[in-house]
Design a protein around this motif. Structure first.
Motif, PDB file in Angstrom:
ATOM      1  N   ARG A  15     -20.950  18.445   2.957  1.00  0.00           N
ATOM      2  CA  ARG A  15     -22.049  18.086   3.850  1.00  0.00           C
ATOM      3  C   ARG A  15     -21.480  17.476   5.117  1.00  0.00           C
ATOM      4  NH1 ARG A  15     -25.195  13.036   2.573  1.00  0.00           N
ATOM      5  NH2 ARG A  15     -24.903  13.710   0.408  1.00  0.00           N
ATOM      6  N   ALA A  16     -21.978  17.902   6.263  1.00  0.00           N
ATOM      7  CA  ALA A  16     -21.584  17.333   7.549  1.00  0.00           C
ATOM      8  C   ALA A  16     -22.818  17.363   8.443  1.00  0.00           C
ATOM      9  CB  ALA A  16     -20.434  18.110   8.175  1.00  0.00           C
ATOM     10  N   GLU A  17     -23.345  16.188   8.780  1.00  0.00           N
ATOM     11  CA  GLU A  17     -24.622  16.144   9.486  1.00  0.00           C
ATOM     12  C   GLU A  17     -24.769  14.830  10.245  1.00  0.00           C
ATOM     13  OE1 GLU A  17     -27.229  16.618   6.166  1.00  0.00           O
ATOM     14  OE2 GLU A  17     -26.981  14.544   5.480  1.00  0.00           O
ATOM     15  N   SER A  18     -25.733  14.793  11.126  1.00  0.00           N
ATOM     16  CA  SER A  18     -26.040  13.540  11.814  1.00  0.00           C
ATOM     17  C   SER A  18     -26.350  12.471  10.774  1.00  0.00           C
ATOM     18  CB  SER A  18     -27.244  13.726  12.746  1.00  0.00           C
ATOM     19  OG  SER A  18     -26.963  14.675  13.757  1.00  0.00           O
ATOM     20  N   SER A  19     -25.855  11.259  11.013  1.00  0.00           N
ATOM     21  CA  SER A  19     -26.037  10.188  10.038  1.00  0.00           C
ATOM     22  C   SER A  19     -27.520   9.930   9.800  1.00  0.00           C
ATOM     23  CB  SER A  19     -25.340   8.916  10.517  1.00  0.00           C
ATOM     24  OG  SER A  19     -23.939   9.131  10.584  1.00  0.00           O
ATOM     25  N   ALA A  20     -27.821   9.459   8.597  1.00  0.00           N
ATOM     26  CA  ALA A  20     -29.202   9.325   8.143  1.00  0.00           C
ATOM     27  C   ALA A  20     -30.014   8.401   9.041  1.00  0.00           C
ATOM     28  CB  ALA A  20     -29.225   8.810   6.706  1.00  0.00           C
ATOM     29  N   TYR A  21     -31.292   8.694   9.100  1.00  0.00           N
ATOM     30  CA  TYR A  21     -32.233   7.916   9.914  1.00  0.00           C
ATOM     31  C   TYR A  21     -33.477   7.654   9.069  1.00  0.00           C
ATOM     32  CZ  TYR A  21     -35.031   6.597  14.017  1.00  0.00           C
ATOM     33  OH  TYR A  21     -35.807   5.919  14.933  1.00  0.00           O
ATOM     34  N   PRO A  22     -33.475   6.563   8.274  1.00  0.00           N
ATOM     35  CA  PRO A  22     -34.633   6.279   7.411  1.00  0.00           C
ATOM     36  C   PRO A  22     -35.915   6.178   8.223  1.00  0.00           C
ATOM     37  CG  PRO A  22     -32.786   4.855   6.841  1.00  0.00           C
ATOM     38  CD  PRO A  22     -32.409   5.550   8.127  1.00  0.00           C
ATOM     39  N   ASP A  23     -37.002   6.760   7.711  1.00  0.00           N
ATOM     40  CA  ASP A  23     -38.247   6.858   8.489  1.00  0.00           C
ATOM     41  C   ASP A  23     -39.302   5.865   8.015  1.00  0.00           C
ATOM     42  OD1 ASP A  23     -38.729   8.039   6.082  1.00  0.00           O
ATOM     43  OD2 ASP A  23     -39.555   9.904   6.889  1.00  0.00           O
ATOM     44  N   HIS A  24     -38.925   4.583   7.990  1.00  0.00           N
ATOM     45  CA  HIS A  24     -39.916   3.555   7.655  1.00  0.00           C
ATOM     46  C   HIS A  24     -40.930   3.418   8.792  1.00  0.00           C
ATOM     47  CE1 HIS A  24     -37.987   2.246   4.051  1.00  0.00           C
ATOM     48  NE2 HIS A  24     -36.881   1.886   4.653  1.00  0.00           N
ATOM     49  N   GLY A  25     -42.182   3.514   8.472  1.00  0.00           N
ATOM     50  CA  GLY A  25     -43.226   3.291   9.464  1.00  0.00           C
ATOM     51  C   GLY A  25     -43.507   4.531  10.290  1.00  0.00           C
ATOM     52  N   LEU A  26     -44.686   4.572  10.882  1.00  0.00           N
ATOM     53  CA  LEU A  26     -45.120   5.730  11.648  1.00  0.00           C
ATOM     54  C   LEU A  26     -44.247   5.969  12.868  1.00  0.00           C
ATOM     55  CD1 LEU A  26     -49.011   5.346  11.484  1.00  0.00           C
ATOM     56  CD2 LEU A  26     -47.577   7.011  10.273  1.00  0.00           C
ATOM     57  N   ALA A  27     -43.845   4.880  13.547  1.00  0.00           N
ATOM     58  CA  ALA A  27     -43.050   5.041  14.763  1.00  0.00           C
ATOM     59  C   ALA A  27     -41.701   5.697  14.460  1.00  0.00           C
ATOM     60  CB  ALA A  27     -42.844   3.690  15.444  1.00  0.00           C
ATOM     61  N   ARG A  28     -41.032   5.224  13.398  1.00  0.00           N
ATOM     62  CA  ARG A  28     -39.729   5.794  13.043  1.00  0.00           C
ATOM     63  C   ARG A  28     -39.887   7.228  12.539  1.00  0.00           C
ATOM     64  NH1 ARG A  28     -35.177   2.617  12.720  1.00  0.00           N
ATOM     65  NH2 ARG A  28     -34.270   4.028  11.166  1.00  0.00           N
ATOM     66  N   LYS A  29     -40.955   7.498  11.804  1.00  0.00           N
ATOM     67  CA  LYS A  29     -41.197   8.867  11.353  1.00  0.00           C
ATOM     68  C   LYS A  29     -41.378   9.797  12.544  1.00  0.00           C
ATOM     69  CE  LYS A  29     -43.217   7.876   6.817  1.00  0.00           C
ATOM     70  NZ  LYS A  29     -44.424   7.930   5.974  1.00  0.00           N
ATOM     71  N   ALA A  30     -42.138   9.335  13.538  1.00  0.00           N
ATOM     72  CA  ALA A  30     -42.368  10.146  14.731  1.00  0.00           C
ATOM     73  C   ALA A  30     -41.063  10.379  15.485  1.00  0.00           C
ATOM     74  CB  ALA A  30     -43.388   9.467  15.639  1.00  0.00           C
ATOM     75  N   ARG A  31     -40.257   9.322  15.640  1.00  0.00           N
ATOM     76  CA  ARG A  31     -38.972   9.484  16.318  1.00  0.00           C
ATOM     77  C   ARG A  31     -38.064  10.434  15.553  1.00  0.00           C
ATOM     78  NH1 ARG A  31     -39.352   3.835  17.443  1.00  0.00           N
ATOM     79  NH2 ARG A  31     -37.911   3.329  15.756  1.00  0.00           N
ATOM     80  N   GLY A  32     -38.091  10.339  14.224  1.00  0.00           N
ATOM     81  CA  GLY A  32     -37.260  11.216  13.410  1.00  0.00           C
ATOM     82  C   GLY A  32     -37.621  12.679  13.593  1.00  0.00           C
ATOM     83  N   VAL A  33     -38.919  12.972  13.638  1.00  0.00           N
ATOM     84  CA  VAL A  33     -39.368  14.344  13.841  1.00  0.00           C
ATOM     85  C   VAL A  33     -38.928  14.849  15.212  1.00  0.00           C
ATOM     86  CG1 VAL A  33     -41.409  15.810  14.163  1.00  0.00           C
ATOM     87  CG2 VAL A  33     -41.321  14.176  12.260  1.00  0.00           C
ATOM     88  N   VAL A  34     -39.089  14.003  16.239  1.00  0.00           N
ATOM     89  CA  VAL A  34     -38.700  14.395  17.601  1.00  0.00           C
ATOM     90  C   VAL A  34     -37.189  14.616  17.676  1.00  0.00           C
ATOM     91  CG1 VAL A  34     -38.576  13.638  20.000  1.00  0.00           C
ATOM     92  CG2 VAL A  34     -40.667  13.276  18.683  1.00  0.00           C
ATOM     93  N   ARG A  35     -36.401  13.714  17.071  1.00  0.00           N
ATOM     94  CA  ARG A  35     -34.941  13.842  17.099  1.00  0.00           C
ATOM     95  C   ARG A  35     -34.502  15.133  16.424  1.00  0.00           C
ATOM     96  NH1 ARG A  35     -32.351   7.975  15.772  1.00  0.00           N
ATOM     97  NH2 ARG A  35     -30.660   9.336  15.097  1.00  0.00           N
ATOM     98  N   THR A  36     -35.055  15.419  15.245  1.00  0.00           N
ATOM     99  CA  THR A  36     -34.678  16.632  14.525  1.00  0.00           C
ATOM    100  C   THR A  36     -35.040  17.877  15.324  1.00  0.00           C
ATOM    101  OG1 THR A  36     -34.976  15.517  12.394  1.00  0.00           O
ATOM    102  CG2 THR A  36     -34.988  17.921  12.383  1.00  0.00           C
ATOM    103  N   GLY A  37     -36.234  17.867  15.889  1.00  0.00           N
ATOM    104  CA  GLY A  37     -36.668  19.012  16.692  1.00  0.00           C
ATOM    105  C   GLY A  37     -35.828  19.198  17.942  1.00  0.00           C
ATOM    106  N   PHE A  38     -35.486  18.088  18.616  1.00  0.00           N
ATOM    107  CA  PHE A  38     -34.691  18.158  19.844  1.00  0.00           C
ATOM    108  C   PHE A  38     -33.294  18.677  19.540  1.00  0.00           C
ATOM    109  CE2 PHE A  38     -32.027  15.979  23.129  1.00  0.00           C
ATOM    110  CZ  PHE A  38     -32.506  16.696  24.216  1.00  0.00           C
ATOM    111  N   GLU A  39     -32.706  18.215  18.425  1.00  0.00           N
ATOM    112  CA  GLU A  39     -31.380  18.681  18.033  1.00  0.00           C
ATOM    113  C   GLU A  39     -31.405  20.188  17.771  1.00  0.00           C
ATOM    114  OE1 GLU A  39     -28.321  17.783  14.345  1.00  0.00           O
ATOM    115  OE2 GLU A  39     -29.325  16.089  15.331  1.00  0.00           O
ATOM    116  N   ALA A  40     -32.405  20.653  17.032  1.00  0.00           N
ATOM    117  CA  ALA A  40     -32.515  22.081  16.743  1.00  0.00           C
ATOM    118  C   ALA A  40     -32.732  22.890  18.033  1.00  0.00           C
ATOM    119  CB  ALA A  40     -33.661  22.323  15.771  1.00  0.00           C
ATOM    120  N   PHE A  41     -33.536  22.339  18.951  1.00  0.00           N
ATOM    121  CA  PHE A  41     -33.808  23.025  20.219  1.00  0.00           C
ATOM    122  C   PHE A  41     -32.533  23.185  21.040  1.00  0.00           C
ATOM    123  CE2 PHE A  41     -34.603  22.417  24.798  1.00  0.00           C
ATOM    124  CZ  PHE A  41     -35.278  23.597  25.061  1.00  0.00           C
TER     125      PHE A  41
END
Length: 233
Positions: free
Chosen positions: A181-207
């Motif tokens: 496994r080799a990937e961006s270090s984990a980003y726990p998604d506690h709370g709505l704000a962190r979940k939203a940031r996590g989704v944006v980060r993952t999408g931006f990386e893929a884009f």
């Protein structure tokens, strides 16, 4: 600059102290739960190289691992020994023969970037010898392939090498260690704000990967999990 001068005052700068040693916050717990997924810990001999203030040791102790560690800090070594951690010399070559094929897990969080490439190669050879066949090594370091890594890579003058998942693949090529496994270090998604940031980060990386036609983790830190080939000598 010698290690003694380079690391003078390092514990103070990092905020390490006896009160928080091996203390695990809910955020720490969520983070290590993600990073360590799929890696057996309970009942394993576990070595952390450069354990710092002991957060990962604390997480591992709660999961039933037998703890070993290395650390430059004299205060850290004393605190660890008082909490039933077997402290090994920072020079792993002194421990290879005694602990050959012992460890199910070897961890190096924020360690490899402090070493030269030759020192990293030697350490990986020592890790290979000390892992049991089928055992795992997990390493985290600033992601040299990311435009976001400067915050971490350039934020500590004791950092020596710039690393990436691709460079780690080069370093272990032809060895008994394989990258699982080799990937961006984990980003726990506690709370709505962190979940939203996590989704944006993952999408931006893929884009970005699609836009420029490459595949690579782009988080500021990268985590690589290695496994010693089963049956390796």
């Amino acid at each position: 600059m010698t290690n003694a001068t380079a690391y003078h005052g390092y514990e103070v700068w990092k905020g390490w102290n006896s009160t928080d040693f091996m203390a695990v916050t809910p955020s720490d717990r969520a983070y290590f739960d993600l990073e360590m997924r799929g890696i057996p810990v309970a009942g394993e001999d576990l070595l952390e190289i450069g354990f710092g203030n002991g957060r990962f040791l604390g997480w591992s102790a709660a999961r039933g691992a037998r703890l070993y560690g290395t650390e430059m800090s004299e205060q850290g070594k004393a605190l660890a020994a008082a909490r039933n951690v077997t402290v090994l010399p920072t020079d792993l070559s002194q421990s290879v023969d005694r602990h050959r094929d012992r460890f199910g897990v070897i961890a190096a969080f924020d360690v490899l970037e402090h070493l030269s490439l030759d020192e990293i190669r030697r350490m990986l050879d020592q890790i290979s010898a000390m892992l049991r066949p089928g055992g795992h090594c997990i390493a985290r370091f600033p992601n040299g392939q990311s435009i976001l890594s400067g915050l971490y890579q350039s934020g500590d003058y004791t950092h020596v090498s710039t690393l990436s998942a691709s460079i780690m693949t080069q370093l272990v090529s032809g060895s008994v260690l394989e990258i699982v496994r080799a990937e961006s270090s984990a980003y726990p998604d506690h709370g709505l704000a962190r979940k939203a940031r996590g989704v944006v980060r993952t999408g931006f990386e893929a884009f970005l990967c699609r836009l420029y036609g490459f595949r690579a983790p782009l988080g500021p830190n990268v985590t690589v999990v290695l496994r010693k080939t089963a049956g390796a000598a």
